[in-house]
Design a protein around this motif. Structure first.
Motif, PDB file in Angstrom:
ATOM      1  N   GLN A  95       0.840  -1.197   0.000  1.00 14.86           N
ATOM      2  CA  GLN A  95       0.000   0.000   0.000  1.00 14.86           C
ATOM      3  C   GLN A  95       0.881   1.255   0.000  1.00 14.86           C
ATOM      4  OE1 GLN A  95      -3.347  -0.113  -0.242  1.00 14.86           O
ATOM      5  NE2 GLN A  95      -3.212  -2.341  -0.300  1.00 14.86           N
ATOM      6  N   PRO A  96       0.512   2.269  -0.770  1.00 14.94           N
ATOM      7  CA  PRO A  96       1.287   3.518  -0.771  1.00 14.94           C
ATOM      8  C   PRO A  96       1.348   4.126   0.630  1.00 14.94           C
ATOM      9  CG  PRO A  96      -0.310   3.484  -2.573  1.00 14.94           C
ATOM     10  CD  PRO A  96      -0.632   2.311  -1.691  1.00 14.94           C
ATOM     11  N   ASN A 119       8.940  11.095  -7.314  1.00 12.07           N
ATOM     12  CA  ASN A 119       8.983  11.314  -8.752  1.00 12.07           C
ATOM     13  C   ASN A 119       7.604  11.109  -9.369  1.00 12.07           C
ATOM     14  OD1 ASN A 119       8.599   8.525  -8.873  1.00 12.07           O
ATOM     15  ND2 ASN A 119      10.769   8.099  -9.213  1.00 12.07           N
ATOM     16  N   ARG A 120       7.524  11.241 -10.659  1.00 10.20           N
ATOM     17  CA  ARG A 120       6.231  11.147 -11.337  1.00 10.20           C
ATOM     18  C   ARG A 120       5.635   9.739 -11.282  1.00 10.20           C
ATOM     19  NH1 ARG A 120       7.251  14.691 -16.901  1.00 10.20           N
ATOM     20  NH2 ARG A 120       7.628  16.699 -15.862  1.00 10.20           N
ATOM     21  N   SER A 121       6.485   8.761 -11.042  1.00 13.94           N
ATOM     22  CA  SER A 121       6.008   7.371 -10.969  1.00 13.94           C
ATOM     23  C   SER A 121       5.535   6.998  -9.568  1.00 13.94           C
ATOM     24  CB  SER A 121       7.120   6.414 -11.407  1.00 13.94           C
ATOM     25  OG  SER A 121       7.524   6.693 -12.736  1.00 13.94           O
ATOM     26  N   GLN A 122       5.481   7.988  -8.684  1.00 11.92           N
ATOM     27  CA  GLN A 122       5.018   7.800  -7.306  1.00 11.92           C
ATOM     28  C   GLN A 122       5.991   7.004  -6.434  1.00 11.92           C
ATOM     29  OE1 GLN A 122       2.055   9.432  -6.282  1.00 11.92           O
ATOM     30  NE2 GLN A 122       2.398  10.276  -8.307  1.00 11.92           N
ATOM     31  N   ASP A 123       7.246   6.885  -6.862  1.00 15.63           N
ATOM     32  CA  ASP A 123       8.280   6.363  -5.967  1.00 15.63           C
ATOM     33  C   ASP A 123       8.580   7.465  -4.965  1.00 15.63           C
ATOM     34  OD1 ASP A 123       8.687   3.975  -7.608  1.00 15.63           O
ATOM     35  OD2 ASP A 123       9.610   5.358  -9.040  1.00 15.63           O
ATOM     36  N   VAL A 124       8.740   7.100  -3.712  1.00 13.72           N
ATOM     37  CA  VAL A 124       8.832   8.122  -2.674  1.00 13.72           C
ATOM     38  C   VAL A 124       9.932   7.796  -1.677  1.00 13.72           C
ATOM     39  CG1 VAL A 124       7.067   6.987  -1.256  1.00 13.72           C
ATOM     40  CG2 VAL A 124       7.464   9.431  -0.974  1.00 13.72           C
ATOM     41  N   VAL A 125      10.525   8.841  -1.120  1.00 13.52           N
ATOM     42  CA  VAL A 125      11.573   8.705  -0.105  1.00 13.52           C
ATOM     43  C   VAL A 125      11.110   9.417   1.159  1.00 13.52           C
ATOM     44  CG1 VAL A 125      13.935   9.305   0.551  1.00 13.52           C
ATOM     45  CG2 VAL A 125      13.448   8.538  -1.773  1.00 13.52           C
ATOM     46  N   HIS A 126      11.176   8.712   2.287  1.00 12.27           N
ATOM     47  CA  HIS A 126      10.852   9.288   3.592  1.00 12.27           C
ATOM     48  C   HIS A 126      12.146   9.478   4.377  1.00 12.27           C
ATOM     49  CE1 HIS A 126       6.848   8.004   2.462  1.00 12.27           C
ATOM     50  NE2 HIS A 126       7.246   6.750   2.439  1.00 12.27           N
ATOM     51  N   ARG A 127      12.122  10.367   5.358  1.00  6.57           N
ATOM     52  CA  ARG A 127      13.331  10.636   6.148  1.00  6.57           C
ATOM     53  C   ARG A 127      13.053  10.476   7.630  1.00  6.57           C
ATOM     54  NH1 ARG A 127      14.634  16.123   4.909  1.00  6.57           N
ATOM     55  NH2 ARG A 127      13.455  16.767   6.759  1.00  6.57           N
ATOM     56  N   ALA A 128      13.976   9.818   8.318  1.00  2.00           N
ATOM     57  CA  ALA A 128      13.912   9.685   9.772  1.00  2.00           C
ATOM     58  C   ALA A 128      15.246  10.141  10.348  1.00  2.00           C
ATOM     59  CB  ALA A 128      13.628   8.241  10.175  1.00  2.00           C
ATOM     60  N   VAL A 129      15.191  10.937  11.408  1.00  2.00           N
ATOM     61  CA  VAL A 129      16.407  11.459  12.035  1.00  2.00           C
ATOM     62  C   VAL A 129      16.407  11.077  13.506  1.00  2.00           C
ATOM     63  CG1 VAL A 129      17.782  13.510  12.530  1.00  2.00           C
ATOM     64  CG2 VAL A 129      16.424  13.406  10.432  1.00  2.00           C
ATOM     65  N   ARG A 144      14.445   2.981  -9.879  1.00  2.00           N
ATOM     66  CA  ARG A 144      14.205   4.424  -9.866  1.00  2.00           C
ATOM     67  C   ARG A 144      14.561   5.029  -8.512  1.00  2.00           C
ATOM     68  NH1 ARG A 144       9.263   2.861 -12.770  1.00  2.00           N
ATOM     69  NH2 ARG A 144       8.162   2.942 -10.779  1.00  2.00           N
ATOM     70  N   LEU A 145      14.368   4.261  -7.443  1.00  2.42           N
ATOM     71  CA  LEU A 145      14.642   4.778  -6.104  1.00  2.42           C
ATOM     72  C   LEU A 145      16.115   5.048  -5.870  1.00  2.42           C
ATOM     73  CD1 LEU A 145      12.208   2.715  -3.859  1.00  2.42           C
ATOM     74  CD2 LEU A 145      12.275   5.203  -4.082  1.00  2.42           C
ATOM     75  N   ARG A 146      16.984   4.284  -6.502  1.00  2.00           N
ATOM     76  CA  ARG A 146      18.421   4.506  -6.295  1.00  2.00           C
ATOM     77  C   ARG A 146      18.814   5.918  -6.724  1.00  2.00           C
ATOM     78  NH1 ARG A 146      18.302  -0.918  -8.152  1.00  2.00           N
ATOM     79  NH2 ARG A 146      18.829  -2.365  -6.457  1.00  2.00           N
ATOM     80  N   GLY A 147      18.282   6.349  -7.856  1.00  2.00           N
ATOM     81  CA  GLY A 147      18.559   7.715  -8.314  1.00  2.00           C
ATOM     82  C   GLY A 147      17.923   8.754  -7.419  1.00  2.00           C
ATOM     83  N   LEU A 148      16.731   8.459  -6.945  1.00  2.00           N
ATOM     84  CA  LEU A 148      16.016   9.390  -6.067  1.00  2.00           C
ATOM     85  C   LEU A 148      16.743   9.543  -4.730  1.00  2.00           C
ATOM     86  CD1 LEU A 148      13.383  10.981  -6.506  1.00  2.00           C
ATOM     87  CD2 LEU A 148      12.178   9.173  -5.261  1.00  2.00           C
ATOM     88  N   LEU A 149      17.233   8.420  -4.195  1.00  2.00           N
ATOM     89  CA  LEU A 149      17.983   8.464  -2.934  1.00  2.00           C
ATOM     90  C   LEU A 149      19.299   9.218  -3.110  1.00  2.00           C
ATOM     91  CD1 LEU A 149      17.361   4.785  -1.773  1.00  2.00           C
ATOM     92  CD2 LEU A 149      16.644   6.822  -0.530  1.00  2.00           C
ATOM     93  N   ALA A 150      19.978   8.971  -4.224  1.00  2.00           N
ATOM     94  CA  ALA A 150      21.248   9.655  -4.485  1.00  2.00           C
ATOM     95  C   ALA A 150      21.032  11.162  -4.603  1.00  2.00           C
ATOM     96  CB  ALA A 150      21.877   9.111  -5.765  1.00  2.00           C
ATOM     97  N   ALA A 151      19.943  11.567  -5.258  1.00  2.20           N
ATOM     98  CA  ALA A 151      19.653  12.991  -5.416  1.00  2.20           C
ATOM     99  C   ALA A 151      19.347  13.635  -4.064  1.00  2.20           C
ATOM    100  CB  ALA A 151      18.470  13.172  -6.367  1.00  2.20           C
ATOM    101  N   GLU A 152      18.632  12.920  -3.201  1.00  2.00           N
ATOM    102  CA  GLU A 152      18.307  13.462  -1.878  1.00  2.00           C
ATOM    103  C   GLU A 152      19.568  13.578  -1.017  1.00  2.00           C
ATOM    104  OE1 GLU A 152      16.068  15.105   1.146  1.00  2.00           O
ATOM    105  OE2 GLU A 152      15.655  14.825  -0.980  1.00  2.00           O
ATOM    106  N   LYS A 153      20.470  12.595  -1.114  1.00  2.00           N
ATOM    107  CA  LYS A 153      21.737  12.680  -0.374  1.00  2.00           C
ATOM    108  C   LYS A 153      22.540  13.893  -0.828  1.00  2.00           C
ATOM    109  CE  LYS A 153      22.526   7.781   0.637  1.00  2.00           C
ATOM    110  NZ  LYS A 153      23.426   6.629   0.354  1.00  2.00           N
ATOM    111  N   LYS A 154      22.584  14.101  -2.130  1.00  2.00           N
ATOM    112  CA  LYS A 154      23.336  15.238  -2.677  1.00  2.00           C
ATOM    113  C   LYS A 154      22.727  16.556  -2.215  1.00  2.00           C
ATOM    114  CE  LYS A 154      25.047  17.080  -7.073  1.00  2.00           C
ATOM    115  NZ  LYS A 154      25.052  16.898  -8.558  1.00  2.00           N
ATOM    116  N   ARG A 155      21.402  16.610  -2.146  1.00  2.00           N
ATOM    117  CA  ARG A 155      20.713  17.829  -1.715  1.00  2.00           C
ATOM    118  C   ARG A 155      21.038  18.152  -0.261  1.00  2.00           C
ATOM    119  NH1 ARG A 155      15.461  19.896  -0.001  1.00  2.00           N
ATOM    120  NH2 ARG A 155      14.947  17.890   0.928  1.00  2.00           N
TER     121      ARG A 155
END
Length: 236
Positions: A95-96, A119-129, A144-155
């Motif tokens: 479930q989403p 992203n547009r495909s509804q792949d999503v990244v959550h953050r916990a600290v 697709r998530l590997r690229g999304l995670l890498a982009a979030e790390k870079k940000r």
């Protein structure tokens, strides 16, 4: 007397609430696990029977019976809890937003921000600290998530370069973490940050913004019925 009556009334109101919650949990579990009642009852009977038999052998059936009743109740509670948890994860899996729901129940000491990237495909990244650092949890297509995670790390790199960053992808494939093990995985991470630094990291990430807070807001009057998205994390 008035205080005692008030206290007894509060306790009486609390107990029916707990019983109702247990009943609802049982009904939910039974929809997924039809044998839960038989299994739990069987565990209780076996534990009580074994302890009672030992009591007759050693000549103390009453004491062994009392101990057996307590241990049987405890065993039934443990078995029921595990099967209920398994049933809940079974219903949530696929479930989403399931991973976000699990993260928000990890426990105290963690600040959870759902959907920091998507992203547009509804792949999503959550953050916990937490004291283990920053954990990015992705759910969706692993490629697709590997690229999304890498982009979030870079940000985040310039803002929280001094904090450890972990990432995981929820799923049953190789190198992925099953939904039911997400909480355990986070709790097993080594705690390397003091509380003050955790607070500082959260403040910096909050200033950086997330997906919802960075959404452009249209100029002019707000359309009727439209609600502003809620940003920010949730501290457990």
């Amino acid at each position: 007397m008035a205080r005692k009556a008030k206290s007894d009334g509060a306790a009486g109101a609390e107990n029916p609430g707990r019983l109702k919650q247990i009943a609802l949990t049982y009904k939910m579990t039974r929809r997924v696990d039809s044998k839960v009642g038989l299994v739990v009852a069987g565990v209780g009977i076996v534990v009580f029977g074994v302890l009672l038999a030992i009591g007759f052998l050693i000549g103390h059936p009453i004491y062994a019976g009392i101990l057996g009743f307590v241990l049987a109740f405890l065993a039934m509670a443990i078995v029921f809890g595990r099967r209920a948890e398994r049933a809940a994860f079974g219903q949530m899996e696929g479930q989403p937003g399931a991973a976000a729901a699990v993260l928000e129940n990890v426990g105290r000491g963690w600040t959870v921000t759902p959907a920091v990237a998507m992203n547009r495909s509804q792949d999503v990244v959550h953050r916990a600290v937490g004291k283990a650092g920053i954990v990015l949890v992705g759910e969706g297509n692993p490629n697709r998530l590997r690229g999304l995670l890498a982009a979030e790390k870079k940000r985040m790199a310039r803002t929280v370069a001094d904090s450890p960053v972990h990432d995981l992808i929820v799923g049953d494939g190789e190198g992925q973490v099953p939904l039911k093990k997400v909480r355990t995985t986070l709790l097993k991470l080594p705690r390397v940050l003091p509380g003050a630094q955790v607070t500082a990291v959260n403040d910096r990430l909050r200033a950086l913004g997330d997906l919802m807070s960075n959404m452009p807001v249209p100029k002019g009057p707000m359309p009727k019925g439209m609600r502003m998205p809620k940003g920010g994390g949730k501290t457990r």
